[in-house]
Design a protein around this motif. Structure first.
Motif, mmCIF file in Angstrom:
data_model
loop_
_atom_site.group_PDB
_atom_site.id
_atom_site.type_symbol
_atom_site.label_atom_id
_atom_site.label_comp_id
_atom_site.label_asym_id
_atom_site.label_seq_id
_atom_site.Cartn_x
_atom_site.Cartn_y
_atom_site.Cartn_z
ATOM 1 N N GLU A 433 0.843 -1.187 0.000
ATOM 2 C CA GLU A 433 0.000 0.000 0.000
ATOM 3 C C GLU A 433 0.881 1.240 0.000
ATOM 4 N N THR A 434 0.639 2.126 -0.948
ATOM 5 C CA THR A 434 1.329 3.409 -0.992
ATOM 6 C C THR A 434 0.651 4.347 0.001
ATOM 7 N N THR A 435 1.440 5.121 0.735
ATOM 8 C CA THR A 435 0.892 5.934 1.816
ATOM 9 C C THR A 435 0.665 7.386 1.394
ATOM 10 N N LEU A 458 -4.860 -10.771 -15.593
ATOM 11 C CA LEU A 458 -5.579 -9.827 -16.454
ATOM 12 C C LEU A 458 -6.580 -8.968 -15.690
ATOM 13 N N TYR A 459 -7.156 -9.496 -14.609
ATOM 14 C CA TYR A 459 -8.143 -8.698 -13.886
ATOM 15 C C TYR A 459 -7.516 -7.460 -13.251
ATOM 16 N N GLU A 460 -6.187 -7.436 -13.115
ATOM 17 C CA GLU A 460 -5.521 -6.329 -12.435
ATOM 18 C C GLU A 460 -5.213 -5.147 -13.352
ATOM 19 N N VAL A 461 -5.290 -5.329 -14.666
ATOM 20 C CA VAL A 461 -4.910 -4.256 -15.594
ATOM 21 C C VAL A 461 -5.759 -3.009 -15.321
ATOM 22 N N GLY A 462 -5.083 -1.905 -15.022
ATOM 23 C CA GLY A 462 -5.795 -0.648 -14.793
ATOM 24 C C GLY A 462 -6.682 -0.641 -13.565
ATOM 25 N N GLU A 463 -6.423 -1.503 -12.594
ATOM 26 C CA GLU A 463 -7.223 -1.501 -11.358
ATOM 27 C C GLU A 463 -6.721 -0.371 -10.469
ATOM 28 N N PHE A 464 -7.299 0.810 -10.682
ATOM 29 C CA PHE A 464 -6.791 2.029 -10.055
ATOM 30 C C PHE A 464 -7.738 2.610 -9.011
ATOM 31 N N GLN A 465 -8.698 1.835 -8.547
ATOM 32 C CA GLN A 465 -9.598 2.351 -7.520
ATOM 33 C C GLN A 465 -8.836 2.799 -6.271
ATOM 34 N N PRO A 466 -7.895 1.985 -5.737
ATOM 35 C CA PRO A 466 -7.170 2.474 -4.553
ATOM 36 C C PRO A 466 -6.269 3.656 -4.860
ATOM 37 N N GLU A 469 -8.548 6.776 -4.938
ATOM 38 C CA GLU A 469 -9.005 7.144 -3.595
ATOM 39 C C GLU A 469 -7.870 7.754 -2.784
ATOM 40 N N LEU A 470 -6.665 7.210 -2.943
ATOM 41 C CA LEU A 470 -5.499 7.784 -2.264
ATOM 42 C C LEU A 470 -5.262 9.215 -2.733
ATOM 43 N N MET A 471 -5.306 9.431 -4.036
ATOM 44 C CA MET A 471 -5.058 10.773 -4.560
ATOM 45 C C MET A 471 -6.144 11.750 -4.118
ATOM 46 N N GLU A 472 -7.372 11.270 -4.010
ATOM 47 C CA GLU A 472 -8.450 12.138 -3.525
ATOM 48 C C GLU A 472 -8.192 12.553 -2.078
ATOM 49 N N GLY A 478 -9.429 15.611 -10.641
ATOM 50 C CA GLY A 478 -9.606 16.433 -11.835
ATOM 51 C C GLY A 478 -8.302 16.949 -12.405
ATOM 52 N N ASN A 479 -8.261 18.238 -12.681
ATOM 53 C CA ASN A 479 -7.072 18.846 -13.288
ATOM 54 C C ASN A 479 -5.852 18.771 -12.375
ATOM 55 N N ARG A 480 -6.085 18.846 -11.065
ATOM 56 C CA ARG A 480 -4.953 18.758 -10.140
ATOM 57 C C ARG A 480 -4.293 17.391 -10.237
ATOM 58 N N LEU A 481 -5.086 16.352 -10.412
ATOM 59 C CA LEU A 481 -4.525 15.017 -10.578
ATOM 60 C C LEU A 481 -3.657 14.954 -11.829
ATOM 61 N N LYS A 482 -4.152 15.520 -12.913
ATOM 62 C CA LYS A 482 -3.389 15.507 -14.164
ATOM 63 C C LYS A 482 -2.076 16.276 -14.023
#
Length: 507
Positions: A433-435, A458-466, A469-472, A478-482
């Motif tokens: 887990e990244t903190t 294959l189920y892991e490709v692009g699994e970016f939910q965590p 949520e971490l970035m939020e 939005g733009n800040r993430l980019k």
């Protein structure tokens, strides 16, 4: 006593060749369900998972029974109790429950009662609750004072309250009993668009959207007395974020499970990604499995002769068939002297270069000292990163795998080193887990970040939910993430306008 539920509807799995296009993604529905199962186990941990029917797409298909068994094998991975009911695309009740366990029609979990209905179909994909079903619905409340949920495949909702074209032909009678017996919730599937009437205050009903159609959603519900809260989970990411998965493994990995380059690209499109990078372990491409896993190559690095097994050209040759659109890369091991485990002629062929430390000598001792391990890591990276590394993969995995405490000052010291060499940091949740501390430190120091799934299945490709949520939590949406994410697809142009080496965009 609150009860947490995950409801999944309309999986519609049908084995066969995976083809792009079409709303109903039946051929990848098993991958979707596997992705959901792992997310449920790791992050949601509900009291019960309810499958609301249409688990397979076509019960007349010659392989339909085996398809249902395959879906059952995936649901067996779910650590919470599972209640499954058949839909109109599934087999009859008896055949269905020869594969899945019969749940009974009343299931009490904590203080919530679930009443399951197997209603007969009506024309135009509607349903009807029989007189016996109506009596059962009334009697199910007897002796139970807590929340009670009506569970069925076809949508049950107050007459006229939903745009669903599917409903009960005797919905008025059914809903009258629902209200008289003070049911808490009607939980249904079948209508693929879904409709959360509860959220829009149109009635105590939730129609769960189809898992098999983009954005591949399911619903989490929490019932606490008379209060019901819902949250929709989506397996795809928003396309407008332009996210790239910089860490996807291939069939060449010793630790992969079912990877396929063509399917990884197809799934990336389905899951809303803007791109992926194939980044295979360099050590696994130069050495046999035993030599790699024993770290026997780490002393002499790329010059190790014992256990040499060079598959690099095979990997590069096969990967080039998919690059572009994918980025061609490696996850380059860092040997004990801080040297990249890669030959220069192979290094020069890459679009993207991830660097990683999988072993720290100090942490392999019987009584390791985390502080000395941190110093060792930084000393090696001080030589490794300026060798042309673009991204540092899973920065603290060596500590996590050994369950070693990360020294207090290691995070800021590492981030300063990344800034010094203009190397991006990977956010990675594969067996770690990244903190927030690490992400915030990178942002404050102007170190760019990337998302990596570290896919071995294959189920892991692009699994970016965590990741999202971490970035939020770190205030980046939005733009800040980019702004804080690196994009290695964009080449830096030299003063004469010619394309030069790809670098991380300036902060």
């Amino acid at each position: 006593m609150a009860v947490k539920i995950v409801a999944i509807a309309d999986i519609h799995y049908k084995s066969g060749e995976i083809a792009s296009g079409g709303r109903r993604r039946s051929a990848i529905a098993d991958i979707l369900l596997l992705r959901a199962a792992h997310r449920i186990n790791r992050w949601i941990k509900p009291d019960v998972v309810i499958l609301l029917g249409d688990l397979i797409d076509d019960s007349s298909h010659s392989g339909a029974l085996e398809d249902l068994r395959h879906i059952k094998s995936i649901t067996d991975l779910i650590k919470s109790p599972v209640i499954a009911l058949p839909g109109n695309h599934d087999f009859d009740v008896d055949t269905f429950y020869s594969v899945f366990p019969y749940p009974g029609q009343i299931i009490d979990i904590k203080d919530t009662r679930f009443v399951v209905f197997f209603d007969p179909s009506e024309p135009r994909h509607n349903a009807r609750r029989t007189e016996a079903g109506l009596r059962w619905m009334s009697s199910a409340r007897a002796g139970h004072q807590g929340p009670i949920v009506s569970v069925q495949h076809v949508p049950l909702f107050p007459p006229g309250a939903s745009d669903s074209p599917y409903a009960y032909t005797n919905a008025k009678d059914v809903w009258a009993i629902f209200e008289k017996c003070k049911y808490t919730l009607a939980l249904s599937g079948h209508y693929h668009d879904g409709d959360n009437l509860l959220a829009r205050k149109a009635g105590s009903a939730v129609i769960v959207p189809a898992l098999c159609e983009h954005p591949f959603a399911f619903v989490e519900l929490t019932i606490d007395g008379s209060t019901v809260q819902t949250r929709q989970h989506e397996l795809a990411v928003p396309r407008d974020l332009g996210l790239i998965d910089y860490h996807v493994h291939t069939p060449f990995a010793y630790c992969q499970e079912n990877m396929d380059m063509a399917l990884s690209l197809a799934l990336a499109q389905d899951f809303g990604l803007a791109g992926i990078a194939f980044t295979e372990h360099s050590g696994q491409l130069y050495f046999d499995s035993e030599t790699f896993w024993s770290a026997a190559f780490m002393r002499a690095g790329i010059d190790t002769t014992s256990g040499a097994k060079n598959r690099m050209q095979d990997y590069l040759g096969q990967a080039r068939h998919f690059c572009p659109p994918a980025l061609l890369g490696l996850e380059i091991d860092c040997d004990y002297a801080g040297r990249p485990v890669v030959r220069s002629e192979d290094f020069q062929q890459l679009d993207i270069r991830l660097g990683s430390i999988h072993w720290l000598e100090e942490l392999m001792k019987p009584e390791p000292d985390p502080t000395r391990a941190g110093d060792e890591m930084l000393a090696r990276l001080d030589k490794f990163l300026p060798a042309g590394i673009d991204i540092l993969a899973h920065p603290f995995r060596a500590f996590g795998r050994k369950r070693a405490e990360i020294p207090v000052d290691l995070v800021p010291r590492l981030v300063r080193l990344l800034r010094k060499y203009n190397v991006a940091a990977e956010i990675n949740f594969h067996t770690q887990e990244t903190t927030e501390e690490f992400v915030n430190c990178c942002i404050q120091e102007g170190v760019k970040l990337v998302f990596g799934s570290d896919s071995h299945n294959l189920y892991e490709v692009g699994e970016f939910q965590p990741h999202l949520e971490l970035m939020e939590r770190c205030g980046c949406t939005g733009n800040r993430l980019k702004e804080v994410l690196a994009d290695f697809r964009v080449p830096v142009t030299s003063g004469n306008g010619e394309s030069s080496e790809t670098k991380i965009p300036a902060s």
